[in-house]
Enzyme design. Structure first.
Site, PDB file in Angstrom:
ATOM      1  N   HIS A  28      27.768 -14.216  16.268  1.00 44.66           N
ATOM      2  CA  HIS A  28      28.114 -13.654  17.578  1.00 44.66           C
ATOM      3  C   HIS A  28      28.643 -12.243  17.391  1.00 44.66           C
ATOM      4  O   HIS A  28      29.323 -11.947  16.423  1.00 44.66           O
ATOM      5  CB  HIS A  28      29.120 -14.527  18.327  1.00 44.66           C
ATOM      6  CG  HIS A  28      30.381 -14.818  17.575  1.00 44.66           C
ATOM      7  ND1 HIS A  28      30.431 -15.686  16.501  1.00 44.66           N
ATOM      8  CD2 HIS A  28      31.638 -14.370  17.751  1.00 44.66           C
ATOM      9  CE1 HIS A  28      31.684 -15.761  16.059  1.00 44.66           C
ATOM     10  NE2 HIS A  28      32.436 -14.955  16.796  1.00 44.66           N
ATOM     11  N   HIS A  87      30.875  -9.329  19.050  1.00 42.39           N
ATOM     12  CA  HIS A  87      31.915  -8.995  20.034  1.00 42.39           C
ATOM     13  C   HIS A  87      31.623  -7.622  20.611  1.00 42.39           C
ATOM     14  O   HIS A  87      31.284  -6.693  19.871  1.00 42.39           O
ATOM     15  CB  HIS A  87      33.293  -8.943  19.368  1.00 42.39           C
ATOM     16  CG  HIS A  87      33.759 -10.242  18.817  1.00 42.39           C
ATOM     17  ND1 HIS A  87      34.671 -11.033  19.476  1.00 42.39           N
ATOM     18  CD2 HIS A  87      33.454 -10.886  17.660  1.00 42.39           C
ATOM     19  CE1 HIS A  87      34.916 -12.113  18.757  1.00 42.39           C
ATOM     20  NE2 HIS A  87      34.191 -12.042  17.645  1.00 42.39           N
TER      21      HIS A  87
END
Length: 147
Positions: free
Chosen positions: A102, A104
């Site tokens: 992931h 950010h």
């Protein structure tokens, strides 16, 4: 942890609530539950990959492209945003906490309190050259492995 227990996989499957900002066939982007600043987003590939080693490069490019677009959207939003950080933690030593890749994306502004503490001193050229050689060797190994 298997895919069925991965919190990001459950968000992708619609089994866990999330404040979705963007979604397409490849990625989903949603608000971080523990934001660094208001507007902190996560861009997550829909395919489960624990880290960058398992993620196909094309998917990594897609994640980056969506993050880029969302960073631009943050600057145009009503949220306080004088700058943007993109941050990806790959592995426990890099502070990865959820083992599904992931990226950010979070807005920054003076006094927001977010800091990265490191030893930012200038290094000697021989140390930099040795590091460059090590990375080039890794690239050769990667190219050979891909055939």
């Amino acid at each position: 942890m298997g895919h069925s227990e991965c919190v990001f996989c459950t968000i992708v499957r619609g089994q866990t609530q999330a404040s979705i900002v963007y979604e397409d066939d490849s990625v989903v982007a949603f608000m971080d539950l523990q934001p660094v600043t208001p507007g902190h987003l996560l861009v997550v590939p829909k395919v489960h990959a624990e880290g960058l080693e398992e993620l196909e490069e094309a998917m990594g490019c897609r994640v980056w492209a969506v993050a880029h677009r969302l960073a631009r959207a943050l600057r145009r939003s009503d949220l306080r945003c004088d700058g943007v950080n993109l941050f990806l933690a790959d592995g426990e030593a890099a502070f990865q906490e959820v083992f599904h890749v992931h990226l950010h994306v979070f807005p920054r502004f003076a006094g927001d309190g977010y800091r990265i503490n490191a030893n930012w001193r200038v290094r000697e050229r021989d140390e930099l050259d040795a590091g460059a050689a090590a990375v080039r060797a890794g690239l050769c190994e990667l190219t050979t492995a891909q055939g």
